[in-house]
Design an enzyme around this catalytic site. Sequence first.
Site, PDB file in Angstrom:
ATOM      1  NE  ARG A 105     -12.098 -28.943  30.809  1.00 25.64           N
ATOM      2  CZ  ARG A 105     -13.002 -29.582  31.555  1.00 25.64           C
ATOM      3  NH1 ARG A 105     -14.078 -28.955  32.005  1.00 25.64           N
ATOM      4  NH2 ARG A 105     -12.808 -30.845  31.886  1.00 25.64           N
ATOM      5  CB  SER A 116      -9.215 -33.770  28.478  1.00 22.32           C
ATOM      6  OG  SER A 116      -9.947 -34.488  29.425  1.00 22.32           O
ATOM      7  CD  GLU A 134      -9.177 -29.382  28.491  1.00 26.58           C
ATOM      8  OE1 GLU A 134      -8.298 -29.338  29.375  1.00 26.58           O
ATOM      9  OE2 GLU A 134     -10.170 -30.104  28.526  1.00 26.58           O
TER      10      GLU A 134
HETATM   11  N1  EPU Z   1     -14.976 -43.033  26.826  1.00 28.37           N
HETATM   12  C1  EPU Z   1     -14.658 -44.063  25.971  1.00 28.37           C
HETATM   13  N2  EPU Z   1     -13.328 -44.315  25.728  1.00 28.37           N
HETATM   14  C2  EPU Z   1     -12.357 -43.592  26.296  1.00 28.37           C
HETATM   15  C3  EPU Z   1     -12.690 -42.529  27.165  1.00 28.37           C
HETATM   16  C4  EPU Z   1     -14.017 -42.271  27.424  1.00 28.37           C
HETATM   17  O1  EPU Z   1     -15.524 -44.755  25.435  1.00 28.37           O
HETATM   18  O2  EPU Z   1     -11.198 -43.887  26.022  1.00 28.37           O
HETATM   19  C5  EPU Z   1     -16.397 -42.794  27.138  1.00 28.37           C
HETATM   20  C6  EPU Z   1     -16.676 -43.199  28.589  1.00 28.37           C
HETATM   21  O3  EPU Z   1     -17.023 -44.549  28.680  1.00 28.37           O
HETATM   22  C7  EPU Z   1     -17.825 -42.311  28.959  1.00 28.37           C
HETATM   23  C8  EPU Z   1     -17.571 -41.060  28.143  1.00 28.37           C
HETATM   24  O4  EPU Z   1     -16.665 -41.426  27.108  1.00 28.37           O
HETATM   25  O5  EPU Z   1     -19.049 -42.868  28.509  1.00 28.37           O
HETATM   26  C9  EPU Z   1     -17.017 -39.922  28.974  1.00 28.37           C
HETATM   27  O6  EPU Z   1     -15.795 -40.334  29.591  1.00 28.37           O
HETATM   28  P1  EPU Z   1     -15.308 -39.722  30.996  1.00 28.37           P
HETATM   29  O7  EPU Z   1     -16.354 -39.904  32.015  1.00 28.37           O
HETATM   30  O8  EPU Z   1     -13.963 -40.281  31.280  1.00 28.37           O
HETATM   31  O9  EPU Z   1     -15.246 -38.173  30.765  1.00 28.37           O
HETATM   32  P2  EPU Z   1     -14.679 -37.308  29.540  1.00 28.37           P
HETATM   33  O10 EPU Z   1     -15.849 -36.645  28.888  1.00 28.37           O
HETATM   34  O11 EPU Z   1     -13.805 -38.151  28.674  1.00 28.37           O
HETATM   35  C10 EPU Z   1     -14.460 -35.104  30.903  1.00 28.37           C
HETATM   36  C11 EPU Z   1     -13.410 -34.057  31.149  1.00 28.37           C
HETATM   37  C12 EPU Z   1     -12.394 -34.551  32.156  1.00 28.37           C
HETATM   38  C13 EPU Z   1     -13.114 -34.877  33.441  1.00 28.37           C
HETATM   39  C14 EPU Z   1     -14.173 -35.950  33.138  1.00 28.37           C
HETATM   40  C15 EPU Z   1     -15.027 -36.271  34.330  1.00 28.37           C
HETATM   41  C16 EPU Z   1     -13.259 -32.793  29.078  1.00 28.37           C
HETATM   42  C17 EPU Z   1     -12.457 -32.504  27.853  1.00 28.37           C
HETATM   43  N3  EPU Z   1     -12.768 -33.730  29.891  1.00 28.37           N
HETATM   44  O12 EPU Z   1     -13.805 -36.210  30.288  1.00 28.37           O
HETATM   45  O13 EPU Z   1     -11.503 -33.469  32.416  1.00 28.37           O
HETATM   46  O14 EPU Z   1     -12.216 -35.368  34.425  1.00 28.37           O
HETATM   47  O15 EPU Z   1     -15.076 -35.466  32.115  1.00 28.37           O
HETATM   48  O16 EPU Z   1     -15.913 -35.243  34.603  1.00 28.37           O
HETATM   49  O17 EPU Z   1     -14.298 -32.175  29.276  1.00 28.37           O
HETATM   50  C18 EPU Z   1      -9.434 -32.510  31.801  1.00 28.37           C
HETATM   51  O18 EPU Z   1     -10.085 -31.537  31.397  1.00 28.37           O
HETATM   52  O19 EPU Z   1      -8.186 -32.535  31.743  1.00 28.37           O
HETATM   53  C19 EPU Z   1     -10.140 -33.660  32.326  1.00 28.37           C
HETATM   54  C20 EPU Z   1      -9.520 -34.782  32.682  1.00 28.37           C
END
Ligand code: EPU
Length: 338
Positions: free
Chosen positions: A164, A238, A334
Amino acid sequence: MSALQENTALKAYNTFGIDVKARYFSEILTEEGLIEMLQSDLIHSQSLLVLGGGSNVLFTQNFDGLVLKIGIPGISAVANGDEVLVTAGAGVVWNDFVNYCVSHGYAGVENLSLIPGTVGAAPVQNIGAYGVELKDVFHSCKAFEIATAQSRVFNFGDCGFAYRDSVFKTTLKGRYIISSVTFKLSTKANINTQYGAIQDELRKRNILQPGIADIATVVAQIRVSKLPDPSTIGNAGSFFKNPVISKDQFEKVYHDHPLVVNYPLADGKVKLAAGWLIEACGFKGVIAGQTGTWKNQALVLVNHGHATGQEVYSFSEQIIAAVDAKFGVKLEREVNIL
Ligand code: EPU
């Protein structure tokens, strides 16, 4: 140059849907228009905000300066064997670009389906999702220096891409405006299904040998199920970055919270899932006045209709404090706060 507006409502230009105004506003539709603007007195006498899709900002007050909305259109492609260089204007809506590539059989951006925003904003924070980052397909971009109106081509190595992050957010922040981006795509798909949720969704649909259109569909489906649609519920994706901590710090967190979702990195540090940390602090699906966290993804803050930027910002402070108190981890935003 496009018409200059004054006291322009920005609600329609930020996906959070925050109701603020800009002192001056102009939409830039061509490179010539951009040069003309950069050579004008106005731009050098005002604070400047360059907006793409407005999908990564939180306005906490009116913007007392000039907002340039970059709307430069157009997509063209040049094939050379399996490789295709696709150039898109900075104002092309990111998902329209993805759809163009998928429908022409140009592989590489299908995992980045449905990310809000524009092509020109994509390199700035090296957008990423579902196992792919913009840097994996970036070839070059053309940008104009604000001070001189001179154009410059940035190749991959010039951009300092990281999670990012890029030079456009750090060393060169506020110095260039991107007018177009060229992507290195391929007519031979290299399907990336490393992300568990993609595999689960393909299995559910009984798709054994997915093509890029399948990946785009499945990714869009996952996003829709987890993330709020900004056209109905204001948000900027995010709100926080996933924090990266040292191995020592991780060991402490893990000792007390063995279920913490974590991703060990090549350099020994560990990335934590901020959404998990926030949910563990009891913040998932919380409604706090006009703001709150999304019910299916605690990392996303939302506007339930009439939130002010201040209200969202204060709520984000509460989340940061709670995560710090429970885990000793400091979340960073972010989203750009203005
Ligand atoms: N999780 C929770 N509770 C929540 C949300 C997530 O326990 O409320 C856990 C999920 O179960 C999973 C882990 O956290 O084990 C990761 O969650 P997720 O796959 O939704 O991905 P993320 O790390 O929360 C990142 C990016 C997203 C992108 C997704 C998918 C960042 C800050 N965010 O989210 O990007 O869509 O991976 O690759 O890196 C964005 O930047 O606006 C964005 C949406």
